[in-house]
Motif scaffolding. Structure first.
Motif, PDB file in Angstrom:
ATOM      1  N   GLU A   4      21.753  -3.263  -9.878  1.00  0.00           N
ATOM      2  CA  GLU A   4      21.426  -4.054 -11.309  1.00  0.00           C
ATOM      3  C   GLU A   4      19.912  -3.941 -11.273  1.00  0.00           C
ATOM      4  O   GLU A   4      19.089  -3.865 -12.384  1.00  0.00           O
ATOM      5  CB  GLU A   4      21.930  -5.356 -11.409  1.00  0.00           C
ATOM      6  CG  GLU A   4      23.582  -5.459 -11.494  1.00  0.00           C
ATOM      7  CD  GLU A   4      23.906  -4.728 -12.703  1.00  0.00           C
ATOM      8  OE1 GLU A   4      23.212  -4.619 -13.705  1.00  0.00           O
ATOM      9  OE2 GLU A   4      25.085  -4.090 -12.705  1.00  0.00           O
ATOM     10  N   SER A   5      19.402  -4.254 -10.009  1.00  0.00           N
ATOM     11  CA  SER A   5      17.818  -4.484  -9.817  1.00  0.00           C
ATOM     12  C   SER A   5      17.080  -3.282 -10.187  1.00  0.00           C
ATOM     13  O   SER A   5      15.630  -3.207 -10.258  1.00  0.00           O
ATOM     14  CB  SER A   5      17.430  -5.519  -8.397  1.00  0.00           C
ATOM     15  OG  SER A   5      18.142  -6.536  -8.569  1.00  0.00           O
ATOM     16  N   GLU A   6      17.663  -2.077 -10.279  1.00  0.00           N
ATOM     17  CA  GLU A   6      17.003  -1.085 -10.477  1.00  0.00           C
ATOM     18  C   GLU A   6      16.270  -1.067 -11.810  1.00  0.00           C
ATOM     19  O   GLU A   6      15.113  -0.639 -11.933  1.00  0.00           O
ATOM     20  CB  GLU A   6      17.660   0.360 -10.554  1.00  0.00           C
ATOM     21  CG  GLU A   6      18.308   0.654  -9.037  1.00  0.00           C
ATOM     22  CD  GLU A   6      19.131   2.075  -8.968  1.00  0.00           C
ATOM     23  OE1 GLU A   6      18.782   2.778  -9.939  1.00  0.00           O
ATOM     24  OE2 GLU A   6      20.011   2.022  -8.102  1.00  0.00           O
ATOM     25  N   GLU A   7      16.879  -1.466 -12.774  1.00  0.00           N
ATOM     26  CA  GLU A   7      16.294  -1.911 -14.155  1.00  0.00           C
ATOM     27  C   GLU A   7      15.050  -2.933 -14.229  1.00  0.00           C
ATOM     28  O   GLU A   7      14.200  -2.615 -14.669  1.00  0.00           O
ATOM     29  CB  GLU A   7      17.417  -2.473 -15.188  1.00  0.00           C
ATOM     30  CG  GLU A   7      18.521  -1.477 -15.542  1.00  0.00           C
ATOM     31  CD  GLU A   7      17.940  -0.506 -16.471  1.00  0.00           C
ATOM     32  OE1 GLU A   7      16.849  -0.624 -17.315  1.00  0.00           O
ATOM     33  OE2 GLU A   7      18.796   0.493 -16.904  1.00  0.00           O
ATOM     34  N   LEU A   8      15.181  -3.695 -13.338  1.00  0.00           N
ATOM     35  CA  LEU A   8      14.172  -4.713 -13.006  1.00  0.00           C
ATOM     36  C   LEU A   8      12.974  -4.062 -12.510  1.00  0.00           C
ATOM     37  O   LEU A   8      11.792  -4.421 -12.994  1.00  0.00           O
ATOM     38  CB  LEU A   8      14.884  -5.922 -11.889  1.00  0.00           C
ATOM     39  CG  LEU A   8      13.770  -7.077 -11.855  1.00  0.00           C
ATOM     40  CD1 LEU A   8      14.734  -8.342 -11.541  1.00  0.00           C
ATOM     41  CD2 LEU A   8      13.048  -6.577 -10.448  1.00  0.00           C
ATOM     42  N   ILE A   9      13.012  -3.238 -11.395  1.00  0.00           N
ATOM     43  CA  ILE A   9      11.782  -2.753 -11.072  1.00  0.00           C
ATOM     44  C   ILE A   9      11.179  -1.578 -12.122  1.00  0.00           C
ATOM     45  O   ILE A   9      10.019  -1.735 -12.130  1.00  0.00           O
ATOM     46  CB  ILE A   9      12.224  -1.800  -9.507  1.00  0.00           C
ATOM     47  CG1 ILE A   9      12.765  -2.683  -8.483  1.00  0.00           C
ATOM     48  CG2 ILE A   9      11.237  -0.858  -9.243  1.00  0.00           C
ATOM     49  CD1 ILE A   9      11.464  -3.663  -8.000  1.00  0.00           C
ATOM     50  N   ASP A  36       3.761  -1.378  -5.307  1.00  0.00           N
ATOM     51  CA  ASP A  36       4.102  -2.499  -5.363  1.00  0.00           C
ATOM     52  C   ASP A  36       5.444  -3.205  -5.957  1.00  0.00           C
ATOM     53  O   ASP A  36       5.512  -4.105  -5.758  1.00  0.00           O
ATOM     54  CB  ASP A  36       2.771  -3.509  -5.740  1.00  0.00           C
ATOM     55  CG  ASP A  36       1.547  -3.187  -5.188  1.00  0.00           C
ATOM     56  OD1 ASP A  36       1.649  -3.306  -3.852  1.00  0.00           O
ATOM     57  OD2 ASP A  36       0.340  -3.264  -5.811  1.00  0.00           O
ATOM     58  N   ALA A  37       5.979  -2.288  -6.546  1.00  0.00           N
ATOM     59  CA  ALA A  37       7.395  -2.560  -6.901  1.00  0.00           C
ATOM     60  C   ALA A  37       8.303  -1.727  -6.373  1.00  0.00           C
ATOM     61  O   ALA A  37       8.392  -0.506  -6.890  1.00  0.00           O
ATOM     62  CB  ALA A  37       7.256  -2.473  -8.649  1.00  0.00           C
ATOM     63  N   LEU A  38       9.036  -2.151  -5.391  1.00  0.00           N
ATOM     64  CA  LEU A  38       9.911  -1.045  -4.658  1.00  0.00           C
ATOM     65  C   LEU A  38      11.408  -1.738  -4.818  1.00  0.00           C
ATOM     66  O   LEU A  38      11.795  -2.878  -4.883  1.00  0.00           O
ATOM     67  CB  LEU A  38       9.682  -1.212  -3.281  1.00  0.00           C
ATOM     68  CG  LEU A  38       7.964  -0.536  -3.096  1.00  0.00           C
ATOM     69  CD1 LEU A  38       7.774  -0.845  -1.618  1.00  0.00           C
ATOM     70  CD2 LEU A  38       7.784   0.827  -3.384  1.00  0.00           C
ATOM     71  N   HIS A  39      12.213  -0.377  -4.896  1.00  0.00           N
ATOM     72  CA  HIS A  39      13.767  -0.869  -4.896  1.00  0.00           C
ATOM     73  C   HIS A  39      14.433  -0.238  -3.742  1.00  0.00           C
ATOM     74  O   HIS A  39      14.174   0.764  -3.080  1.00  0.00           O
ATOM     75  CB  HIS A  39      14.457  -0.269  -6.230  1.00  0.00           C
ATOM     76  CG  HIS A  39      15.807  -0.466  -6.035  1.00  0.00           C
ATOM     77  ND1 HIS A  39      16.932   0.129  -5.599  1.00  0.00           N
ATOM     78  CD2 HIS A  39      16.596  -1.697  -6.691  1.00  0.00           C
ATOM     79  CE1 HIS A  39      18.069  -0.199  -5.822  1.00  0.00           C
ATOM     80  NE2 HIS A  39      17.929  -1.224  -6.402  1.00  0.00           N
ATOM     81  N   PHE A  40      15.299  -0.965  -3.114  1.00  0.00           N
ATOM     82  CA  PHE A  40      16.039  -0.692  -1.906  1.00  0.00           C
ATOM     83  C   PHE A  40      17.362  -0.827  -2.134  1.00  0.00           C
ATOM     84  O   PHE A  40      18.160  -1.524  -2.767  1.00  0.00           O
ATOM     85  CB  PHE A  40      15.577  -1.738  -0.713  1.00  0.00           C
ATOM     86  CG  PHE A  40      14.317  -1.533  -0.666  1.00  0.00           C
ATOM     87  CD1 PHE A  40      13.464  -0.696   0.603  1.00  0.00           C
ATOM     88  CD2 PHE A  40      13.306  -2.601  -1.106  1.00  0.00           C
ATOM     89  CE1 PHE A  40      12.312  -0.908   0.687  1.00  0.00           C
ATOM     90  CE2 PHE A  40      11.947  -2.703  -0.884  1.00  0.00           C
ATOM     91  CZ  PHE A  40      11.287  -1.731  -0.013  1.00  0.00           C
ATOM     92  N   SER A  41      18.117   0.149  -1.439  1.00  0.00           N
ATOM     93  CA  SER A  41      19.641   0.395  -1.341  1.00  0.00           C
ATOM     94  C   SER A  41      20.197  -0.422  -0.093  1.00  0.00           C
ATOM     95  O   SER A  41      21.544  -0.713  -0.192  1.00  0.00           O
ATOM     96  CB  SER A  41      20.123   1.898  -1.555  1.00  0.00           C
ATOM     97  OG  SER A  41      19.546   2.645  -0.436  1.00  0.00           O
ATOM     98  N   SER A  42      19.606  -0.658   0.986  1.00  0.00           N
ATOM     99  CA  SER A  42      19.910  -1.333   1.888  1.00  0.00           C
ATOM    100  C   SER A  42      19.071  -2.491   2.453  1.00  0.00           C
ATOM    101  O   SER A  42      17.566  -2.592   2.135  1.00  0.00           O
ATOM    102  CB  SER A  42      20.078  -0.094   3.288  1.00  0.00           C
ATOM    103  OG  SER A  42      18.883  -0.174   3.906  1.00  0.00           O
ATOM    104  N   GLN A  43      19.728  -3.680   2.926  1.00  0.00           N
ATOM    105  CA  GLN A  43      19.085  -4.856   3.219  1.00  0.00           C
ATOM    106  C   GLN A  43      17.934  -4.404   4.485  1.00  0.00           C
ATOM    107  O   GLN A  43      16.945  -5.012   4.430  1.00  0.00           O
ATOM    108  CB  GLN A  43      20.329  -5.841   3.696  1.00  0.00           C
ATOM    109  CG  GLN A  43      19.414  -7.050   3.808  1.00  0.00           C
ATOM    110  CD  GLN A  43      20.477  -8.171   4.374  1.00  0.00           C
ATOM    111  OE1 GLN A  43      21.167  -8.155   5.181  1.00  0.00           O
ATOM    112  NE2 GLN A  43      20.770  -9.268   3.204  1.00  0.00           N
ATOM    113  N   ALA A  44      18.503  -3.552   5.192  1.00  0.00           N
ATOM    114  CA  ALA A  44      17.697  -3.254   6.667  1.00  0.00           C
ATOM    115  C   ALA A  44      16.423  -2.706   5.928  1.00  0.00           C
ATOM    116  O   ALA A  44      15.569  -2.916   6.680  1.00  0.00           O
ATOM    117  CB  ALA A  44      18.577  -2.266   7.540  1.00  0.00           C
TER     118      ALA A  44
END
Length: 446
Positions: A405-410, A422-430
């Motif tokens: 859902e946060s892809e839209e936020l980024i 400075d605005a990065l999206h990640f698919s894994s917590q690691a």
């Protein structure tokens, strides 16, 4: 496990209260010591309530509960054959249509014996902190019983009510809603003499579909403030609440910072840590818990305290000693890095409050936000995440996000001017953790 007043309810009386049919070797005269919904912690003399949850079936644990000392088990009528065929033919069973509703009936019956002030709190955000603040203020005069942790649903609230004993003089219960009718049911169990409606927002839109329906659901608390002996405290700065306030037949008083109310905070100043300092009716208040949103929680606590004849100076002393609830606006420090720990099931309003806190505090280095998805927002999820991204863009130096859902936020944060680096999206917590370690430095606030 929830305790019951000693000598107040026998198994036979519980069967009557729950509208249950007795099966097996039920000892009707046995006095209950408590009620349990967890076979692992059930104690001698308790009644075990076999609740069917989303991930478990309480009927599978009836035998375990009885072996651990439960004096009887509340079970569904339509599960009796399974239980008796499974070796419980002579076991003490109380059969009902729905054990969860039976739990509520027992709690409602138990509540009738309590004569002290009973506070019911609801809202889209801040319930747990407000509950703790109110309990802290009331503790200046009363022995207070309160909802443990955030046990605020149809299982936790009745269990909390059943925890009332002779030693308690006041009670504070947190009420949550995931469906229309939830607050009405919980308020019917709790029977509050004081209601607190904190705010109305976009929590659980997936279920409620609109803010107006959220308001109607939360406003069900006001229906249970039934006469002039009871009072409802509402946030006068929340326009949506104002439309619901007329529902109450009891006294209606307001708290807030912007609009005039009976409990209107004045001269609010936030210190370097974002903690509020304000005055009310010529008394100064100094909070140790940060955030403007927590000033509203404090005002609600003051209102309840005054209603219960606690002087303003005593309310001020209680709130000056109040520490943040764990993982809610909790300030942590790791060497030169400051972390504001706000980790719970967030909604757009609580996220905005967290961002405002990040802006309000003084920082040596950069302001960095690390966020996850806001859930249960239904069809408006993309739109609301985009709004959050735009709100963040002008207020933080870096934004790291995880979850689909946060892809839209980024994307929205980048469109609003935050640099892609400075605005990065990640698919894994690691991956997020690795990037955070590289980016966060001494002096930064996260």
């Amino acid at each position: 496990m929830s305790e019951l007043r000693q000598g107040k309810l026998t198994v036979g009386e519980a069967a009557v209260v729950c509208r249950a049919l007795r099966r097996g070797s039920v000892d009707a005269a046995h006095v209950l010591t408590g009620v349990s919904t967890d076979s692992r912690t059930v104690a001698d003399g308790e009644i075990f309530v076999a609740i069917d949850g989303e991930r478990f079936d309480g009927h599978r644990f009836v035998k375990d509960a009885l072996q651990r000392g439960a004096v009887a088990a509340l079970v569904r009528h339509d599960r009796l054959n399974d239980l008796t065929a499974g070796g419980l033919r002579s076991a003490p069973l109380l059969a009902v249509d729905d054990p969860l509703l039976a739990l509520g009936r027992m709690a409602r019956h138990h509540r009738r014996d309590f004569t002290g002030p009973v506070v019911g709190i609801t809202g889209s955000a801040g319930k747990t902190t407000a509950k703790e603040m109110i309990a802290a203020v009331l503790a200046r005069r009363f022995r207070v019983h309160k909802t443990p942790a955030n046990e605020n649903n149809e299982v936790g609230v009745p269990r909390s009510v059943l925890g009332l004993t002779e030693v308690h003089e006041a009670a504070v219960f947190e009420l949550a809603a995931r469906h229309v009718g939830d607050i009405a049911y919980l308020a019917d169990v709790v029977q509050p003499t004081i209601g607190v409606l904190l705010n109305i927002g976009t929590a659980h839109l997936e279920v409620f579909k609109s803010v107006e329906r959220v308001a109607k659901a939360k406003g069900e608390l006001l229906d249970y403030i039934r006469d002039e002996s009871c009072v409802a405290f509402v946030n006068v700065d929340d326009c949506v609440i104002a439309r619901e306030a007329k529902r109450t037949k009891g006294r209606l008083l307001g708290f807030g910072l912007k609009r005039e109310g009976h409990f209107s905070g004045e001269g609010l100043v936030l210190d370097q840590e974002g903690c509020g300092h304000f005055s009310l009716q010529h008394t100064s208040f100094h909070l140790k818990v940060p955030g403007r949103h927590n000033v509203y929680n404090a005002l609600a606590a003051i209102a309840v305290g005054v209603e219960c004849s606690i002087p303003l100076v005593e309310c001020a002393a209680a709130l000056a000693d109040f520490a943040p609830v764990e993982m809610r606006s909790e300030f942590l420090r790791n060497r030169g890095i400051r972390v504001i720990n706000d980790c719970y099931n967030a909604n757009p309003e609580s996220l905005r409050a967290a961002v405002d806190l990040l802006v309000d505090v003084d920082v040596e280095g950069r302001r960095i936000a690390i966020v996850g998805d806001m859930l249960e927002l239904g069809a408006r999820s993309g739109e609301l995440h985009a709004e959050a991204g735009r709100y963040l863009a002008g207020r933080v130096d870096a934004l790291l996000a995880i979850g689909p859902e946060s892809e839209e936020l980024i994307a929205a944060a980048r469109s609003a001017g935050l640099a892609p680096t400075d605005a990065l999206h990640f698919s894994s917590q690691a991956d997020l953790v690795d990037q955070a370690r590289d980016r966060v430095h001494d002096g930064d606030t996260v």
